[in-house]
Design a protein around this motif. Structure first.
Motif, PDB file in Angstrom:
ATOM      1  N   VAL A   1       0.834  -1.089   0.071  1.00  0.00           N
ATOM      2  CA  VAL A   1       0.087  -0.052  -0.023  1.00  0.00           C
ATOM      3  C   VAL A   1       0.942   1.280   0.072  1.00  0.00           C
ATOM      4  O   VAL A   1       0.467   2.259  -0.596  1.00  0.00           O
ATOM      5  N   ASP A   2       1.995   1.279   0.726  1.00  0.00           N
ATOM      6  CA  ASP A   2       2.700   2.420   0.586  1.00  0.00           C
ATOM      7  C   ASP A   2       3.346   2.797  -0.665  1.00  0.00           C
ATOM      8  O   ASP A   2       3.530   3.997  -0.987  1.00  0.00           O
ATOM      9  N   ALA A   3       4.130   1.495  -1.076  1.00  0.00           N
ATOM     10  CA  ALA A   3       4.834   1.716  -2.461  1.00  0.00           C
ATOM     11  C   ALA A   3       3.673   2.182  -3.734  1.00  0.00           C
ATOM     12  O   ALA A   3       4.151   2.895  -4.577  1.00  0.00           O
ATOM     13  N   ALA A   4       2.479   1.934  -3.321  1.00  0.00           N
ATOM     14  CA  ALA A   4       1.424   2.286  -4.481  1.00  0.00           C
ATOM     15  C   ALA A   4       0.739   3.598  -3.942  1.00  0.00           C
ATOM     16  O   ALA A   4       0.669   4.426  -5.231  1.00  0.00           O
ATOM     17  N   CYS A   5       0.607   3.927  -2.774  1.00  0.00           N
ATOM     18  CA  CYS A   5      -0.366   4.967  -2.606  1.00  0.00           C
ATOM     19  C   CYS A   5       0.187   6.268  -1.778  1.00  0.00           C
ATOM     20  O   CYS A   5      -0.613   7.225  -1.532  1.00  0.00           O
ATOM     21  N   SER A   6       1.437   6.154  -1.431  1.00  0.00           N
ATOM     22  CA  SER A   6       2.052   7.262  -0.762  1.00  0.00           C
ATOM     23  C   SER A   6       2.089   8.477  -1.712  1.00  0.00           C
ATOM     24  O   SER A   6       2.580   8.629  -2.790  1.00  0.00           O
ATOM     25  N   ARG A   7       1.629   9.660  -1.019  1.00  0.00           N
ATOM     26  CA  ARG A   7       1.822  10.846  -1.817  1.00  0.00           C
ATOM     27  C   ARG A   7       3.296  11.427  -1.168  1.00  0.00           C
ATOM     28  O   ARG A   7       3.601  12.506  -2.166  1.00  0.00           O
TER      29      ARG A   7
ATOM     30  N   GLY B   1      -4.691  19.535 -12.150  1.00  0.00           N
ATOM     31  CA  GLY B   1      -5.175  20.263 -11.027  1.00  0.00           C
ATOM     32  C   GLY B   1      -5.847  19.201  -9.940  1.00  0.00           C
ATOM     33  O   GLY B   1      -6.287  19.755  -8.992  1.00  0.00           O
ATOM     34  N   ALA B   2      -5.746  18.072 -10.192  1.00  0.00           N
ATOM     35  CA  ALA B   2      -6.549  17.023  -9.350  1.00  0.00           C
ATOM     36  C   ALA B   2      -5.505  16.101  -8.858  1.00  0.00           C
ATOM     37  O   ALA B   2      -5.626  14.855  -8.851  1.00  0.00           O
ATOM     38  N   ASP B   3      -4.540  16.456  -7.840  1.00  0.00           N
ATOM     39  CA  ASP B   3      -3.592  15.910  -7.492  1.00  0.00           C
ATOM     40  C   ASP B   3      -4.362  14.954  -6.596  1.00  0.00           C
ATOM     41  O   ASP B   3      -5.148  15.218  -5.489  1.00  0.00           O
ATOM     42  N   LEU B   4      -3.834  13.464  -6.624  1.00  0.00           N
ATOM     43  CA  LEU B   4      -4.554  12.419  -5.552  1.00  0.00           C
ATOM     44  C   LEU B   4      -4.030  12.547  -4.297  1.00  0.00           C
ATOM     45  O   LEU B   4      -2.652  12.477  -4.272  1.00  0.00           O
ATOM     46  N   ASP B   5      -4.896  12.597  -3.286  1.00  0.00           N
ATOM     47  CA  ASP B   5      -4.431  12.260  -1.900  1.00  0.00           C
ATOM     48  C   ASP B   5      -5.603  11.246  -1.237  1.00  0.00           C
ATOM     49  O   ASP B   5      -6.721  11.464  -1.284  1.00  0.00           O
ATOM     50  N   LEU B   6      -4.997  10.150  -0.955  1.00  0.00           N
ATOM     51  CA  LEU B   6      -5.790   9.129  -0.469  1.00  0.00           C
ATOM     52  C   LEU B   6      -6.018   9.081   0.902  1.00  0.00           C
ATOM     53  O   LEU B   6      -6.330   7.994   1.523  1.00  0.00           O
ATOM     54  N   GLY B   7      -5.498  10.125   1.537  1.00  0.00           N
ATOM     55  CA  GLY B   7      -5.581  10.034   3.269  1.00  0.00           C
ATOM     56  C   GLY B   7      -6.777   9.794   3.634  1.00  0.00           C
ATOM     57  O   GLY B   7      -6.920   9.180   4.838  1.00  0.00           O
ATOM     58  N   ALA B   8      -7.851  10.114   3.119  1.00  0.00           N
ATOM     59  CA  ALA B   8      -9.157   9.960   3.784  1.00  0.00           C
ATOM     60  C   ALA B   8      -9.654   8.695   4.029  1.00  0.00           C
ATOM     61  O   ALA B   8     -10.334   7.999   4.811  1.00  0.00           O
ATOM     62  N   THR B   9      -9.387   7.638   2.958  1.00  0.00           N
ATOM     63  CA  THR B   9      -9.724   6.453   2.714  1.00  0.00           C
ATOM     64  C   THR B   9      -8.514   5.508   2.990  1.00  0.00           C
ATOM     65  O   THR B   9      -8.915   4.063   3.057  1.00  0.00           O
ATOM     66  N   GLY B  10      -7.371   5.829   2.753  1.00  0.00           N
ATOM     67  CA  GLY B  10      -6.026   5.089   2.487  1.00  0.00           C
ATOM     68  C   GLY B  10      -5.766   3.956   3.569  1.00  0.00           C
ATOM     69  O   GLY B  10      -5.768   2.857   3.230  1.00  0.00           O
ATOM     70  N   LYS B  11      -6.065   4.662   4.910  1.00  0.00           N
ATOM     71  CA  LYS B  11      -5.620   3.603   6.132  1.00  0.00           C
ATOM     72  C   LYS B  11      -6.809   2.712   6.260  1.00  0.00           C
ATOM     73  O   LYS B  11      -6.627   1.659   6.467  1.00  0.00           O
ATOM     74  N   ALA B  12      -8.100   3.103   5.921  1.00  0.00           N
ATOM     75  CA  ALA B  12      -8.950   2.061   6.191  1.00  0.00           C
ATOM     76  C   ALA B  12      -9.068   1.164   5.050  1.00  0.00           C
ATOM     77  O   ALA B  12      -9.265  -0.063   5.351  1.00  0.00           O
ATOM     78  N   PHE B  13      -8.808   1.380   3.763  1.00  0.00           N
ATOM     79  CA  PHE B  13      -8.495   0.488   2.697  1.00  0.00           C
ATOM     80  C   PHE B  13      -7.291  -0.476   3.000  1.00  0.00           C
ATOM     81  O   PHE B  13      -7.525  -1.621   2.856  1.00  0.00           O
ATOM     82  N   ALA B  14      -6.278  -0.141   3.634  1.00  0.00           N
ATOM     83  CA  ALA B  14      -5.167  -0.736   3.968  1.00  0.00           C
ATOM     84  C   ALA B  14      -5.636  -1.809   5.048  1.00  0.00           C
ATOM     85  O   ALA B  14      -5.182  -2.949   5.136  1.00  0.00           O
ATOM     86  N   ALA B  15      -6.458  -1.299   5.893  1.00  0.00           N
ATOM     87  CA  ALA B  15      -6.942  -2.357   7.189  1.00  0.00           C
ATOM     88  C   ALA B  15      -7.798  -3.295   6.514  1.00  0.00           C
ATOM     89  O   ALA B  15      -7.875  -4.533   6.866  1.00  0.00           O
ATOM     90  N   ASP B  16      -8.732  -2.812   5.593  1.00  0.00           N
ATOM     91  CA  ASP B  16      -9.748  -3.994   5.179  1.00  0.00           C
ATOM     92  C   ASP B  16      -8.932  -4.798   4.118  1.00  0.00           C
ATOM     93  O   ASP B  16      -8.996  -6.092   4.388  1.00  0.00           O
TER      94      ASP B  16
END
Length: 323
Positions: free
Chosen positions: A51-57, A151-166
Motif C-alpha cells: 500500500v505504501d509503495a502504491a499509494c504514498s503521496r 489540477g486534481a492531485d490525488l491524496d488518498l489520506g481520507a480512505t487510504g488507512k481504512a482501505f489498508a486495514a480492510d
C-alpha cells in the motif's frame, strides 16, 4: 517469540495473539489466534508495504506520485492503487464529494507536503494554495491504469488507512483462515473466515493516540465483524501563514474544516465505509447528525466543548464507557 523477520519495531504479545508496530506513518495493531500471530504479522506487514509503495503521496517512486506527475495521461499502476482509487472514488460518490480524493495540491500548498512528522508546527510563510482544482469526477480508473486530470492531485489520506486495514484483514482471512482484527491508525476491520464465529473485540477510542497514551478519558466499544473508524481534528495539526490547518480539508471551501466536531466515530460494514461516514461528518459540521441518521449509520460525535451526540443506531449498539 520476540520478533518477526522483516518487521521492524514490532511488539509481540503471543499469549494474547496481539502485535503492534508502525507503518504508513501511523500505528498498527493486530489481533488473531496466537498460533497464527507471526504469520499474520508478516502478511499484514507485507500488505502495508504494498500500500505504501502504491499509494504514498510522499514517495517520488510511488504509483500515486507517477499518476500526479503525468496528469491528463493514463499511467500503468499496480492493482493495489487501482483498488485504492476505486474505493476513494466510491466514497466521493456516496458523499457527493464531501470525501474528496483530489485535495493533494491543497494539502501540499498548506504545508503538508511531506510525512507529517517532518511538517513544521508553525510556518509563517503564506500557503501556496491552488487557484483552480480539478474534479474527482474526472479521475479515470480501469483494470490497470489511473488517469488524474490536471489540477486534481490525488491524496488518498481520507480512505487510504481504512482501505489498508480492510485489505490486510481480508488477506489474513484468505491466507491463514483465522479471525483477525487489524487497526491502521485507528481505522479498524474485524473479519473471519466463512463459518467462523467472530468474537466481539474491544476497541478503545480517544481524540488522538497521544490522548490514549496519556490516559485521558476514552470510550471502549465492543465490535463484531465489520469496521469502525474515527476522524479527528485533534491530531495532524499545524499552522501555515497564521492559519490553523488540519489534515481534513473541506472540499467545498478548499480550506481546513471549521465545524463543531472534534472527533466522529462511525461503524460500517468495512473500515472504508466507517471512515467515509466519519470523515464526511466532520466536513458536514452541524448537518452531520441528520445526514448520518438518514443513512442509518451508527455514530458518536464529540464537539470541541466535550458534548457528545449519538445517532439512534449508535445507541442501539453495545458500548461500554470507561475512564
Amino acid at each position: 517469540m520476540t520478533s518477526v523477520a522483516g518487521v521492524e519495531g514490532v511488539r509481540l504479545h503471543p499469549e494474547h495473539g496481539a502485535a503492534s508496530w508502525r507503518a504508513l506513518g501511523t500505528y498498527v495493531d493486530l489481533r488473531t489466534e496466537p498460533s497464527a500471530l507471526a504469520a499474520a504479522v508478516e502478511l499484514v506487514s507485507g500488505v502495508l508495504d504494498e500500500v505504501d509503495a502504491a499509494c504514498s503521496r510522499f514517495r517520488d517512486d510511488s504509483d500515486l506520485a507517477l499518476v500526479t506527475a503525468s496528469a491528463g495521461h493514463p499511467v500503468l499502476v499496480s492493482p493495489v492503487l487501482v483498488g485504492a482509487v476505486r474505493v476513494a472514488l466510491e466514497a466521493a460518490r456516496e458523499t457527493d464529494g464531501l470525501v474528496d480524493p483530489t485535495l493533494g495540491a491543497v494539502l501540499s500548498g498548506a504545508g503538508y507536503d511531506r510525512t507529517y512528522a517532518l511538517v513544521p508546527s508553525e510556518d509563517p510563510s503564506p500557503a501556496a494554495l491552488p487557484t483552480r482544482r480539478g474534479s474527482w469526477r474526472d479521475v479515470v480508473v480501469d483494470d490497470s491504469t489511473v488517469t488524474a486530470p490536471p489540477g486534481a492531485d490525488l491524496d488518498l489520506g481520507a480512505t487510504g488507512k481504512a482501505f489498508a486495514a480492510d485489505l490486510a484483514a481480508l488477506a489474513v482471512v484468505e491466507e491463514l483462515s483465522v479471525p483477525v482484527l487489524v487497526s491502521v491508525g485507528g481505522d479498524v476491520r474485524v473479519a473471519a473466515p466463512d463459518g467462523h464465529d467472530v468474537s466481539r473485540q474491544p476497541v478503545r477510542l480517544g481524540h488522538s493516540l497521544a490522548d490514549l497514551e496519556a490516559g485521558w478519558d476514552s470510550l471502549t466499544v465492543v465490535v463484531g465483524a465489520g469496521g469502525i473508524a474515527t476522524s479527528s481534528v485533534s491530531a495532524r495539526r499545524w499552522r501555515r501563514g497564521g492559519r490553523q490547518w488540519t489534515h481534513l480539508v473541506d472540499p467545498r471551501t478548499g480550506g481546513p474544516v471549521d465545524g463543531p466536531w472534534r472527533t466522529v466515530t462511525a461503524l460500517g460494514h468495512t473500515a472504508v465505509a466507517a471512515n467515509t461516514a466519519s470523515t464526511a461528518s466532520v466536513v458536514l459540521g452541524t448537518a452531520a447528525l441528520p445526514w448520518l441518521t438518514a443513512r442509518g449509520v451508527a455514530a458518536r460525535l464529540v464537539a470541541h466543548d466535550g458534548r457528545v451526540s449519538t445517532t439512534l443506531a449508535w445507541d442501539a449498539a453495545e458500548t461500554e464507557e470507561s475512564s
